[in-house]
Design a protein around this motif. Structure first.
Motif, PDB file in Angstrom:
ATOM      1  N   ASP A  97       9.282   2.108 -13.910  1.00  0.00           N
ATOM      2  CA  ASP A  97       8.907   0.990 -12.799  1.00  0.00           C
ATOM      3  C   ASP A  97       9.063   1.555 -11.600  1.00  0.00           C
ATOM      4  N   LEU A  98       9.443   2.025 -10.573  1.00  0.00           N
ATOM      5  CA  LEU A  98      10.663   2.634  -9.610  1.00  0.00           C
ATOM      6  C   LEU A  98       8.720   3.627  -9.178  1.00  0.00           C
ATOM      7  N   ALA A  99       8.594   4.318 -10.255  1.00  0.00           N
ATOM      8  CA  ALA A  99       7.084   5.455 -10.036  1.00  0.00           C
ATOM      9  C   ALA A  99       5.856   4.422  -9.923  1.00  0.00           C
ATOM     10  N   LEU A 100       5.939   2.888 -10.740  1.00  0.00           N
ATOM     11  CA  LEU A 100       4.526   2.249 -10.674  1.00  0.00           C
ATOM     12  C   LEU A 100       4.732   1.984  -9.204  1.00  0.00           C
ATOM     13  N   MET A 101       6.152   1.427  -8.465  1.00  0.00           N
ATOM     14  CA  MET A 101       6.214   1.120  -7.266  1.00  0.00           C
ATOM     15  C   MET A 101       5.828   2.087  -5.879  1.00  0.00           C
ATOM     16  N   ASN A 102       5.793   2.902  -6.355  1.00  0.00           N
ATOM     17  CA  ASN A 102       5.456   3.801  -5.502  1.00  0.00           C
ATOM     18  C   ASN A 102       6.802   3.998  -4.475  1.00  0.00           C
ATOM     19  N   ILE A 103       8.535   3.590  -5.299  1.00  0.00           N
ATOM     20  CA  ILE A 103       9.446   3.984  -4.762  1.00  0.00           C
ATOM     21  C   ILE A 103       9.846   5.613  -5.129  1.00  0.00           C
ATOM     22  N   PHE A 108      13.309   2.608   1.081  1.00  0.00           N
ATOM     23  CA  PHE A 108      11.765   1.502   0.608  1.00  0.00           C
ATOM     24  C   PHE A 108      11.724   0.102   1.394  1.00  0.00           C
ATOM     25  N   ALA A 109      10.246  -0.559   1.046  1.00  0.00           N
ATOM     26  CA  ALA A 109      10.420  -1.645   1.318  1.00  0.00           C
ATOM     27  C   ALA A 109       8.626  -2.558   0.345  1.00  0.00           C
ATOM     28  N   LEU A 110       9.670  -3.173   0.272  1.00  0.00           N
ATOM     29  CA  LEU A 110       8.485  -4.543  -0.595  1.00  0.00           C
ATOM     30  C   LEU A 110       7.597  -5.448  -0.286  1.00  0.00           C
ATOM     31  N   SER A 111       6.509  -4.818  -0.462  1.00  0.00           N
ATOM     32  CA  SER A 111       5.582  -6.160   0.185  1.00  0.00           C
ATOM     33  C   SER A 111       5.204  -8.190  -0.116  1.00  0.00           C
ATOM     34  N   TYR A 112       6.177  -8.789   0.671  1.00  0.00           N
ATOM     35  CA  TYR A 112       5.797  -9.470   0.434  1.00  0.00           C
ATOM     36  C   TYR A 112       4.570 -10.309  -0.501  1.00  0.00           C
ATOM     37  N   ASP A 113       4.017 -10.485  -0.192  1.00  0.00           N
ATOM     38  CA  ASP A 113       2.703 -10.240  -0.026  1.00  0.00           C
ATOM     39  C   ASP A 113       2.421  -9.834  -1.912  1.00  0.00           C
ATOM     40  N   SER A 114       2.361  -8.810  -2.270  1.00  0.00           N
ATOM     41  CA  SER A 114       2.654  -7.777  -3.434  1.00  0.00           C
ATOM     42  C   SER A 114       3.658  -8.498  -4.414  1.00  0.00           C
ATOM     43  N   VAL A 115       4.773  -9.195  -4.374  1.00  0.00           N
ATOM     44  CA  VAL A 115       5.485  -9.544  -4.217  1.00  0.00           C
ATOM     45  C   VAL A 115       5.428 -11.603  -4.662  1.00  0.00           C
ATOM     46  N   ASP A 116       4.461 -11.590  -3.884  1.00  0.00           N
ATOM     47  CA  ASP A 116       4.498 -13.263  -4.110  1.00  0.00           C
ATOM     48  C   ASP A 116       2.527 -13.038  -4.627  1.00  0.00           C
ATOM     49  N   GLU A 117       2.336 -11.375  -4.702  1.00  0.00           N
ATOM     50  CA  GLU A 117       1.581 -12.062  -5.878  1.00  0.00           C
ATOM     51  C   GLU A 117       1.378 -11.483  -7.833  1.00  0.00           C
ATOM     52  N   CYS A 118       1.836 -11.373  -7.905  1.00  0.00           N
ATOM     53  CA  CYS A 118       2.760 -10.485  -8.625  1.00  0.00           C
ATOM     54  C   CYS A 118       3.242 -12.173  -9.401  1.00  0.00           C
ATOM     55  N   LEU A 128     -10.405  -3.091  -8.949  1.00  0.00           N
ATOM     56  CA  LEU A 128      -8.892  -3.692  -8.921  1.00  0.00           C
ATOM     57  C   LEU A 128      -8.453  -3.256  -8.098  1.00  0.00           C
ATOM     58  N   PRO A 129      -7.699  -4.132  -7.858  1.00  0.00           N
ATOM     59  CA  PRO A 129      -6.585  -4.276  -6.483  1.00  0.00           C
ATOM     60  C   PRO A 129      -5.937  -3.198  -5.748  1.00  0.00           C
ATOM     61  N   GLN A 130      -5.457  -2.976  -4.859  1.00  0.00           N
ATOM     62  CA  GLN A 130      -5.823  -1.762  -4.832  1.00  0.00           C
ATOM     63  C   GLN A 130      -4.304  -1.082  -5.542  1.00  0.00           C
ATOM     64  N   ASN A 131      -3.533  -2.638  -5.378  1.00  0.00           N
ATOM     65  CA  ASN A 131      -1.618  -2.261  -5.705  1.00  0.00           C
ATOM     66  C   ASN A 131      -1.761  -2.978  -6.933  1.00  0.00           C
ATOM     67  N   TRP A 132      -2.640  -2.845  -8.089  1.00  0.00           N
ATOM     68  CA  TRP A 132      -1.950  -3.223  -9.532  1.00  0.00           C
ATOM     69  C   TRP A 132      -1.325  -2.066 -10.139  1.00  0.00           C
ATOM     70  N   LYS A 133      -1.441  -1.084  -9.555  1.00  0.00           N
ATOM     71  CA  LYS A 133       0.230  -0.788 -10.258  1.00  0.00           C
ATOM     72  C   LYS A 133       1.317  -0.919  -9.815  1.00  0.00           C
ATOM     73  N   VAL A 134       1.373  -1.280  -8.751  1.00  0.00           N
ATOM     74  CA  VAL A 134       3.023  -1.554  -8.095  1.00  0.00           C
ATOM     75  C   VAL A 134       2.796  -3.022  -8.644  1.00  0.00           C
ATOM     76  N   LEU A 135       1.930  -4.350  -8.817  1.00  0.00           N
ATOM     77  CA  LEU A 135       1.923  -5.591  -9.753  1.00  0.00           C
ATOM     78  C   LEU A 135       2.965  -5.544 -11.189  1.00  0.00           C
ATOM     79  N   VAL A 136       2.072  -3.922 -11.548  1.00  0.00           N
ATOM     80  CA  VAL A 136       2.317  -3.595 -12.976  1.00  0.00           C
ATOM     81  C   VAL A 136       4.344  -2.776 -12.950  1.00  0.00           C
TER      82      VAL A 136
END
Length: 184
Positions: A125-131, A137-147, A79-87
């Motif tokens: 949703d915030l908990a899954l995004m680790n916020i 907080f900050a969001l990874s543009y790469d994660s947003v793009d992947e999502c 699984l990608p490390q950021n799968w929960k963030v993406l969900v």
């Protein structure tokens, strides 16, 4: 002047809630899990709240499914490390895709940050995004793009799930059965 009725607003809020939850579901299932997206009419009576609420209810966790598959001898990609963030961001990203607001990940990330600051993201949703602190907080543009990319690639699945959710909430039973059987 555009005249929008309460019924039109309510139907739009149903559509948004359905696509939001369908976005979570599609991503969760893409990573090997299973669950149910549900929407229901908000009975609070508070006119400041949306007319529809929703929730994604996981049944099997992608991590657990991977363990089972490996134990059975299947070679499964990690699984990608950021799968929960993406969900976690999947619902808000699905709403933005639905609105046609942007195709740019940077702009989309800024929209998500603004919506989070404005209290438009649920605690789950915030908990899954680790916020844990919406002021810091900050969001990874790469994660947003992947999502955004994964949701766009699977948009027909998101649409199918959302339209079935909408159909089950509408009063016309014949429409419901036709819509969901067509989408299954």
């Amino acid at each position: 002047m555009l005249d929008v009725t309460d019924e039109q607003i309510t139907l739009n809020e149903l559509r948004i809630a359905a696509y939001h939850e369908a976005g979570h579901k599609m991503l969760y299932e893409r990573f090997g899990g299973a669950g149910d997206a549900v929407v229901w009419r908000n009975q609070s009576g508070n006119p400041e709240e949306t007319a529809w609420r929703g929730q994604f209810r996981p049944r099997t966790c992608p991590e657990a499914m991977q363990k089972v598959a490996r134990k059975q001898g299947f070679d499964v990609p990690p699984l990608p490390q950021n799968w929960k963030v993406l969900v976690g961001m999947g619902g808000l990203v699905a709403e933005t895709i639905l609105s046609g607001e942007t195709d740019d990940a940077g702009v989309l990330a800024d929209i998500l940050v603004s919506r989070i600051w404005n209290g438009e993201a649920s605690a789950s949703d915030l908990a899954l995004m680790n916020i844990s602190d919406i002021d810091n907080f900050a969001l990874s543009y790469d994660s947003v793009d992947e999502c955004m990319r994964v949701l766009r690639d699977g948009w027909s699945d998101v649409r199918q799930e959302a339209e079935c959710l909408i159909a089950t909430c509408l009063p016309d039973a014949s429409f419901k059965s036709t819509m969901c059987s067509t989408l299954s």
